[in-house]
Design an enzyme around this catalytic site. Sequence first.
Site, mmCIF file in Angstrom:
data_model
loop_
_atom_site.group_PDB
_atom_site.id
_atom_site.type_symbol
_atom_site.label_atom_id
_atom_site.label_comp_id
_atom_site.label_asym_id
_atom_site.label_seq_id
_atom_site.Cartn_x
_atom_site.Cartn_y
_atom_site.Cartn_z
ATOM 1 C CB CYS A 85 -1.050 -0.203 1.243
ATOM 2 S SG CYS A 85 -2.078 -1.535 1.300
ATOM 3 C CG HIS A 335 -6.263 1.879 -0.109
ATOM 4 N ND1 HIS A 335 -5.287 2.228 -0.602
ATOM 5 C CD2 HIS A 335 -6.004 0.777 0.902
ATOM 6 C CE1 HIS A 335 -4.131 1.628 0.004
ATOM 7 N NE2 HIS A 335 -4.520 0.688 1.023
#
Lengths: 387, 74
Positions: A85, A335
Amino acid sequence: MRGVSIIGIGETKMGKLPDKSLRDLIREAGSKAIADAGIEKERIQAVFVSNFNSSYLCYQSHIGPMVTEVLGLENVPAIRTEGACASGSLAFRQGYLAVASGMYDMVLVGGVEKMTHRATEEVTTGIASASDYELEASLGVTFPSVFAMIANRYFYEYRNVREEMALCAVSNHNNAVLNPDAQMQKAVTVEQVKNGFPVAYPLTVFDCSLVTDGAAFLVLTTTDIAKQISKKRVVEVMGLGHGGDTLTAATKKSLTTFAATRQAAEQAYKMAGVTPADIDLAEVHDCFTITQIINIEDLGFFPKGKGGDAVAEGKITLHGSKPINTSGGLKAKGHPIGATGISQIYEIVTQLRGEAGPRQVKKAEIGLTHNLGGTAATCTVNIFRGL
Amino acid sequence: MAKKAKIYTYSIINSASADFVDKVPYVVAILEDPAGKKFASFIEGYKEGLNVEIGMDVELVKEDEAGRAIYKFN
């Protein structure tokens, strides 16, 4: 090292975008960033692009030349970065180093991810690869369950912040309502968050960041060139840091404070010559609501164990003393894993330029981004100022 | 692997990856053995309503060559 500034930003709307391919997302966000910089694309000398999981979710690797081909950047070298991430901010960091070192005068950095076309269990499998497959994922440990375990440990070591976790989601959703690029322009209540589907106890689906398609790009150049050619407020990189920790959750010294965040933050604050009190606003990596509470402590905004109190007191809301995730964050803006670190910088530049419209914070001189990869195994912190 | 270990932290999973969808709800945990070593594990025998807590004892069921261990609730 030369001063480095951002002169162009572009991003897609974040969301479930079934009609948009990786190419479409790259074309839209990359073209916007180049147009926003007001430069001829021929000035771009290199591309640093981030992508986490397309080799699995889209059967597509080698995203670097895809970017240069789609954007018509002929014979421009390109590199893809991957750090789960935190992939996006690693691309930014490489682009920064390339310009600061004198290797290049102008580069394009960005990130792209396409996720929503796959079934939930497939996305869960893909995301679980950000942890250790053999020692965690193959035993049934999912990524949300890692942060659920972190939340339970936090409750044990400090206090139960179930309510305050929900308030983080509420605050981020309230900000997303004001962000046209956000995936979820919708408010949620504390009760909705607490009573959502229990993905991994104590986390409900409303404690988890979104599964998102999207892309974001930035044009970086030297601060000297930026001052000469930019028609917008120049946003300079004041400091940046990159921290690391073990891959697996069980091997970390602590699960309630992230060593990689503390290391990255220390480097960034030192380089920038500022303290946490000097930061006007920050985008922090809220992959899960508990993470937002831990992050605002680890970044030094609030004392350890008191992040929940700060949230309950409204300090992190848009008009609080330390606005956090004015974009809506990973929780509500979205995201798109490879693009997230870039999309956070997009928000800070937008705020420092005074272009954030109804979600503009009053004082926006110095902003920070915090991007976390895996089980806090990779972390970058960047600090920016408007010139 | 130690025959007994304590739950350092845990989660009850209802949304699983492809290989585990037929096992929900199930419990995963980070366990601490008597020597203080921590490791991730699957805990067998969870039934809805069972009260799981940090500090609970669990017992070794089996381990494989890769050093992965499955434990169960007492």
